[in-house]
Design an enzyme around this catalytic site. Structure first.
Site, PDB file in Angstrom:
ATOM      1  CG  ASP A 301      -2.121  -0.826   1.037  1.00  0.00           C
ATOM      2  OD1 ASP A 301      -2.616  -0.833  -0.092  1.00  0.00           O
ATOM      3  OD2 ASP A 301      -2.570  -1.468   2.001  1.00  0.00           O
ATOM      4  CG  ASP A 338      -8.862  19.045   7.733  1.00  0.00           C
ATOM      5  OD1 ASP A 338      -8.913  17.923   8.283  1.00  0.00           O
ATOM      6  OD2 ASP A 338      -8.550  19.213   6.544  1.00  0.00           O
ATOM      7  CG  PHE A 371     -13.273  15.687   3.360  1.00  0.00           C
ATOM      8  CD1 PHE A 371     -12.796  16.321   2.224  1.00  0.00           C
ATOM      9  CD2 PHE A 371     -13.429  14.308   3.348  1.00  0.00           C
ATOM     10  CE1 PHE A 371     -12.475  15.588   1.100  1.00  0.00           C
ATOM     11  CE2 PHE A 371     -13.112  13.576   2.219  1.00  0.00           C
ATOM     12  CZ  PHE A 371     -12.638  14.224   1.092  1.00  0.00           C
ATOM     13  CD  GLN A 374     -21.612  11.588  -0.014  1.00  0.00           C
ATOM     14  OE1 GLN A 374     -21.518  12.154   1.072  1.00  0.00           O
ATOM     15  NE2 GLN A 374     -21.433  10.273  -0.155  1.00  0.00           N
ATOM     16  CB  THR A 375     -18.823  18.168  -0.455  1.00  0.00           C
ATOM     17  OG1 THR A 375     -18.117  17.756   0.725  1.00  0.00           O
ATOM     18  CG2 THR A 375     -20.306  18.202  -0.150  1.00  0.00           C
ATOM     19  NE  ARG A 376     -14.728  14.239  -5.214  1.00  0.00           N
ATOM     20  CZ  ARG A 376     -14.055  14.449  -6.329  1.00  0.00           C
ATOM     21  NH1 ARG A 376     -12.801  14.148  -6.406  1.00  0.00           N
ATOM     22  NH2 ARG A 376     -14.653  14.976  -7.364  1.00  0.00           N
ATOM     23  CB  SER A 378     -13.276  20.518   4.694  1.00  0.00           C
ATOM     24  OG  SER A 378     -11.920  20.809   4.479  1.00  0.00           O
ATOM     25  CE  LYS A 389      -7.930  21.662   3.761  1.00  0.00           C
ATOM     26  NZ  LYS A 389      -8.898  21.467   4.829  1.00  0.00           N
ATOM     27  CG  ASP A 509      -5.880  -1.094   7.328  1.00  0.00           C
ATOM     28  OD1 ASP A 509      -6.445  -1.170   6.227  1.00  0.00           O
ATOM     29  OD2 ASP A 509      -5.319  -0.061   7.747  1.00  0.00           O
TER      30      ASP A 509
END
Lengths: 673, 578
Positions: A301, A338, A371, A374-376, A378, A389, A509
């Site tokens: 990852d 955030d 955040f 859907q809106t992506r 904040s 942003k 995980d």
């Protein structure tokens, strides 16, 4: 216990192992190891001969040979017991965490009931409050809490565990520091990971791995060959009017059968699992450790393995006519609430532009926009300003007008460099771009390089777009990458690699990683992950450090190499033993054969005894190597083979010539024969 | 003297190397049911006719169990047929000398011997067998047992090269095609060459001749009977099929079977021709030509090592004889034909035992102890040095599997051979194939060495007698067929035990080898990478050589130490006993 390394022989373990090696003499436990069983039977026969005195040899000689034959068996048992002892010592450290005696089980009517922890069953729900220890492995079904997992991981900082999502699993023995949670128990007492692990290092539940079984068949076949060779030798001796005594024939047999590897085989396997535990990885089976050595594709990852977990804001690029301070101010406001590492890094970066630190408390009228997927984006609504942003396309939609050309160019450039552009807007005015950058961990490129030499391919998995992924892959030096990966893509990739004949290792995980973890040949679940992930994988990393996959592969390889090296050594040893014993057996009847006594050993008796003593002592001498594993450096198979052949093949050929000669000189010096 | 030996050796190895590719490529086509050969216009219709007659669908492949079953049934029927022919030869045609039936135990021994490609002969051909028995009862097996061996090797090669497959080929197709396209045409060609050198081919009865020498002063000249017969046809397949059963008792030492140095040289080459070519076929079938050459190189190294030891020993000769005033310059010529000399005889002895041929052109009993040790050890190593047709390759591949398993772990992966993981089942099959001949040799020889029946048959006691017993059971168990001589094998006990050893040494190896083939075919293939075990470089060649020597030497060193080894030391060092 985390990362703690014990000295190889620590007093208590040695004493206990010494006692154990006698207990293991019981034929029922010996018969699992055909080579050593034959040795024990041989020792038993010479002991009988000692009592019956059917042979004509001096009693001192027969006695000493018998004694050393028993030592051979005991030393092999000792090797196994030491390995078990070390494993147990570590398991016990882990076990100390499970001293808890009671649990509060939630009854069907909702009331908690105090019961002993070992009465908990899978599916029970328990209530755990601050200050209490979680009584069993389980999954949080309600609530969130900070948990101290230092007992398992050695990491002192508390972690947050909450219901739902990928951080819902809790481990028995860890301690809740704040809040109260309800936990559904997922393992019966005695069936948890820890119990599995303890079982693996203790004799009772240990099963031979597939390769161990195959090797045991080969070693048994060699033992059979030598048995027939020695029995027929007795007959050929009768034909030639030479009578070989039973003691000497048994001595020859034991020297020839592969006692060195036979005696150390199980210790090597236990030590392999043990080394994993030292790295804080729990393996569900010895087979998994073996498979780790075979892995030739690593799925890594990106986040957490190749890059540091979080992206960091590294640069502010204002739009035309916007001062960088203005952009910094807006970006900071938008990130105040955030709490993600990215958000915090923006606040930190903004401070470099002379802004004072602000806190949420100062702005009672502000409304924070969190955040969402859907809106992506904040942001914050305060004093009539709507500061946002977020992802570039999200902001473009939000502002509902095209970006100024310099912003569009900046977004493009950042993406190409592998970074993430965050566009900042104030109402519908675009202020600029924040450059979020992945920080690639140090030293990886070098490591991947060495893996490549061994034929192991590294594939980076990321949800990023292709451009971003390519840039990071280039920087980290992985061989390949899978961009915009969804969990099902991961599974598909594993299937594809396996169909092409590769063995795949991965870490994971989340619950949605579970199918891929189950499909992978080596699936390492993070301890912080969900219970589903842990059950699907065949290893659990208590530190939840995905980079450890690389070390797991190395441990697997090291274990297999140790097994191979000692097998080669053991068989190569036979040549010298023949040249010690056979001339000694024949020189009486055929004095002409004396030149075969290459080592110029003192007498027939001392030659035979020296070989037997060498054969026993070499087991003790090699215990540290068996437990530590042979020195491992990644290199191509051809180079590795040449190197190990030289060390253990040629070494195995030469070493006993020297060893037996030295022992022979010592025996003569002491006048033992 | 030695210079001619070296020249022959260089020429021999060069020819062997040069012929491996064309022969291997041709075999590759023969082993492919669809393969095209230049003989198709001539033989294709005959092949189809045979399939129709036998009721075979050549496309229908078999699992390893079916393949093994077909082979075993075919061998059993063939064995009973030959037993019948030998017992009934008195009433069968082509019997100008009017030989009576063979005794039951000798017929059993002989039938087992030819069925198993051993060709151990407890009889003298020209004094026991009719032309019909030789041509039909025995030569039939010379062809089909060779083809069966090639078939098993083909099945194993298919097993290695295929993946996730259930079948390993069709026994009947392999049998028909190998005979039709490979063994029969080659034998015909070689027989014609042998005839050109003076090997006879006739159905005439034996010829009595008056010798010039008279047995006593004044008496009439004595009469000697010259055996006749269809020798060339048998001698050709005897070498090409690594059978070794001579028409004459003296085998290739007889001027009618091997008249000239050239026929000698090419007969030796004929032994290795197909086994050497098969290593090239292996490379082609597995898609790894370097691996094929690596196996060839390992075989060539073992061959050269054995030859040089034996040759040196024969040149050195017997110091005890030199002490008596016998010229040392010629080396040891005892038991050798003058027309072949030391090199021509030693090369023959080494090659015939590297392969499971067993034809001889000199008395192995008369070789020096070390010169005799080499052929004996060659057989005991499993006849994997080029080896019998097919048998040598599959024997060597079993060692390859064991080598890969032993050393493979040292690269930090569970062992794999050309992408196939070597697991418990494969090891089980491989060790059975290695254990059976070892048990058979040491078990029977140990028994014989302490039994009245075993010792009574010996011409010599002491270490040399032990060598004779060891050699007999090694030769039988290894399906070689050459005799050390000095041991009268035609006794009921020896006929039965040697016969049993031959059957065990053939079929108890073939069945596990086919099981290995089936299991390898079933496996998934692991992809090849930098981390895979290298099976085509110099390290691998040396490793394979070491495994063969170590397994063989460690097993037989005790027994050999009481035979040829102690004999050597007594011969060279007994004047300074201490």
């Amino acid at each position: 216990m985390a990362g703690k390394k014990q000295s190889l022989f620590h007093g208590g373990i040695v004493a206990r192992a010494a006692v154990e090696s006698f207990k293991k003499l019981h034929p029922r436990s010996m018969v699992k190891n055909p080579v050593m069983f034959v040795t024990e039977v041989g020792a038993f026969i010479t002991t009988l001969g000692l009592v019956a005195r059917t042979d004509q040899e001096p009693v001192g000689f027969s006695f000493q040979v018998t004694l050393w034959l028993w030592f051979t068996v005991l030393f092999a048992n000792f090797a196994e017991a030491v390995a078990e002892g070390r494993g147990k010592a570590q398991a016990n450290e882990l076990r100390k965490t499970r001293t808890q005696t009671s649990a509060r089980r939630v009854e069907p009517d909702g009331t908690p009931l105090n019961i002993p922890a070992d009465q908990l069953r899978k599916g029970d729900v328990v209530l755990v409050s601050a200050g209490e220890i979680i009584p069993a492995d389980g999954e949080i079904v309600e609530g969130a809490a900070t948990v101290d997992e230092s007992a398992i991981t050695g990491e002192s900082a508390p972690v947050i565990r909450e219901a739902g999502g990928d951080r819902s699993a809790v481990t028995g023995g860890t301690k809740v520091l704040s809040d109260s949670i309800r936990v559904r128990v997922t393992a019966n007492p005695g069936e948890s990971f820890l119990d599995h692990m303890i079982g693996l290092v203790e004799g009772a539940r240990r099963q031979k791995t597939p390769n161990e079984i195959a090797l045991t068949i080969l070693l048994s076949a060699l033992t059979l060959i030598f048995l027939v060779a020695i029995l027929s030798f007795k007959l050929f001796g009768l034909y030639s009017n030479v009578s070989f005594s039973v003691t000497v024939l048994v001595a020859l047999l034991v020297c020839l059968i592969p006692t060195t590897i036979g005696g150390l085989l199980s210790a090597i396997g236990i030590a392999g699992i043990d080394r994993l535990v030292q790295k804080n990885v729990l393996a569900m089976s010895g087979r998994a450790v073996e498979a780790a050595g075979d892995v030739d594709v690593l799925l890594l990852d990106k986040t957490g393995t190749i890059t540091l977990g979080d992206r960091q804001a590294s640069e502010l690029l204002p739009a035309a006519g916007v001062r960088v301070e203005e952009l910094a101010d807006a970006a900071q406001l938008a990130s105040l609430a955030d709490e993600t590492p990215e958000g915090r890094s923006i606040v930190v970066l903004a401070k470099q532009y002379g802004l004072r630190g602000r806190s949420i408390a100062e702005m009672p009228h502000a409304r924070f926009i969190p955040f969402t997927a859907q809106t992506r984006m904040s942001g914050i609504d305060t004093d009539g300003r709507r500061i946002r942003k977020g992802a570039s396309d999200a902001i473009r939609e939000y502002t509902d007008r095209p970006f100024p050309p310099e912003i569009a160019a900046a977004v493009e450039e950042i993406s190409q460099k592998g970074g993430t552009p965050l566009v900042v807007s104030d109402n519908d005015r675009v202020l600029g771009v924040v450059h979020l950058k992945d920080i690639v961990k140090g030293g990886l490129r070098d490591r991947f390089e060495r893996f490549r030499a061994m034929g192991i391919r590294t594939v980076m998995i990321t949800g990023d777009n292709r451009l971003t992924a390519a840039a990071i892959a280039e920087e980290a030096g992985v061989d390949d990458f899978l961009a915009e990966a969804r969990p099902e893509d991961k599974l598909a990739l594993i299937r594809k690699e396996q169909a092409a004949g590769h063995l795949v290792a991965m870490t994971g995980d989340g619950t949605n990683d579970a199918p891929a973890l189950a499909q992978a040949d080596v699936g390492v679940a993070m301890n912080t992950g969900t219970q589903a992930a842990k059950e699907a994988g065949n290893m659990v990393d208590l530190d939840s450090n995905p980079t450890k996959l690389i070390e797991i592969v190395e441990i697997g390889k090291q274990m297999l190499m140790t097994r191979g090296a000692l097998t080669t050594f053991s068989i190569a040893n036979d040549v010298a033993k023949y040249f010690a014993i056979l001339p000694a057996m024949l020189v009486g009847a055929f004095p002409a054969i004396a030149p075969l006594n290459l080592m110029r050993l003192g007498s027939s008796g001392s030659a035979i005894l020296s070989a037997v003593i060498f054969n026993a002592l070499i087991i003790i001498a090699l215990i540290p190597l068996a437990l530590r594993g042979v020195h491992f450096r990644p290199m191509s198979a051809a180079v590795l083979l040449r190197r190990n052949l030289f060390l253990y093949g040629l070494g195995g050929l030469v070493a006993p010539f020297i060893g037996i000669k030295l022992i022979d000189m010592l025996i003569h010096g002491l006048g033992l024969v | 003297m030695a210079i001619y030996g070296w020249l022959q050796l260089v020429l021999f190895v060069a020819l062997l190397f040069g012929l491996a590719k064309p022969v291997g490529l041709y075999i590759l086509r023969v082993l492919d049911a669809e393969g095209k050969t230049f003989l198709d216009p001539l033989l294709r219709s005959l092949e189809r006719l045979l399939y129709r007659f036998l009721g075979i669908d050549p496309q229908q492949e078999q699992t390893w169990q079916q393949y093994a079953f077909s082979l075993l049934v075919f061998s059993l029927v063939g064995c009973l047929f030959t037993y019948g022919v030998l017992r009934l030869q008195g009433i069968l045609p082509l019997n100008p000398q009017h030989f009576g039936p063979m005794s039951p135990d000798l017929a059993f021994n002989t039938a087992a011997s030819f069925t198993t490609n051993t060709d151990w002969q407890n009889y003298g051909g020209e004094s026991t067998l009719s032309y019909f028995s030789q041509m039909v009862g025995l030569v039939f097996h010379n062809f089909v047992s060779a083809a069966a061996g090639i078939g098993v090797a083909a099945a194993l090669m298919r097993g290695i090269s295929r993946h996730e497959a259930k079948t390993v080929g069709n026994f009947w197709t392999d049998m028909v095609r190998t005979n039709l396209y490979l063994l029969l045409p080659l034998s015909l060609l070689f027989a014609l060459f042998l005839v050109s050198q003076g090997v006879i081919q006739t159905f005439q009865p034996y010829v009595p001749v008056e010798t010039l020498e008279q047995t006593a002063e004044g008496s009439s000249p004595s009469v000697q009977t010259l055996a006749q017969g269809p020798v060339a046809s048998q001698a050709a397949i005897k070498m090409l099929g690594t059978n070794g059963g001579g028409f004459m008792n003296a085998n290739a030492a007889h001027p009618y079977e091997n008249p000239t140095p050239l026929s000698n040289f090419l007969q030796i080459l004929a032994i290795f021709l197909i086994p050497s070519g098969l290593t090239y076929t292996l490379g082609r079938m597995t898609g790894n030509q370097r691996h094929g050459w690596a196996v060839w190189s390992a075989m060539a190294l073992l061959f050269l090592a054995g030859l040089l030891v034996a040759w040196t020993a024969e040149i050195a000769g017997n110091p005890r004889l030199h002490a008596l005033g016998v010229s040392a310059s010629g080396g040891s010529m005892e038991g050798k034909e003058v027309r072949f000399g030391i090199f021509g005889s030693t090369l023959f002895a080494v090659v015939t035992t590297d392969a499971s041929c067993g034809a001889v052109n000199a008395m192995h009993d008369s070789l020096t102890p070390l010169g005799g040790l080499v052929p004996l050890l060659n057989i005991q190593l499993g006849e994997v040095i080029f080896g019998g047709v097919g048998a040598g390759l599959y024997g060597m591949l079993v060692f390859v599997v064991l080598t890969v398993f032993l050393a493979g772990l040292m690269i930090g992966r569970t062992p794999e051979y050309l992408g196939k993981k070597i697991e418990a089942y494969d090891i089980k099959a491989s060790v059975i194939a290695v254990l059976v001949p070892i048990f058979s040799i040491l078990g029977f020889a140990g028994w014989a060495a302490v039994s009245g029946w075993g010792i009574a048959a010996l011409a010599n006691r002491g270490p040399h007698g032990l060598s004779e017993i060891l050699y007999a059971f090694s030769s039988a168990s290894g399906n070689n067929g050459s005799a050390f001589a000095g041991l009268n094998g035609n006794t009921p006990w020896y006929n039965m035990t040697l016969g049993a050893a031959m059957l065990a040494g053939r079929f108890f190896i073939i069945v596990p080898v086919l099981a290995l083939a089936g299991n390898l075919a079933r496996k998934k293939r692991v992809s090849d990478s930098q981390g895979s075990f290298p099976v085509s470089d110099g390290t691998f060649v040396l490793l394979l050589v070491a495994t063969v020597i170590i397994v063989g030497a460690l097993t037989f060193f005790p027994a050999l130490s009481l035979g040829p080894v102690v004999e050597h030391f007594i011969m060279t060092g007994s004047d300074r006993l201490f």
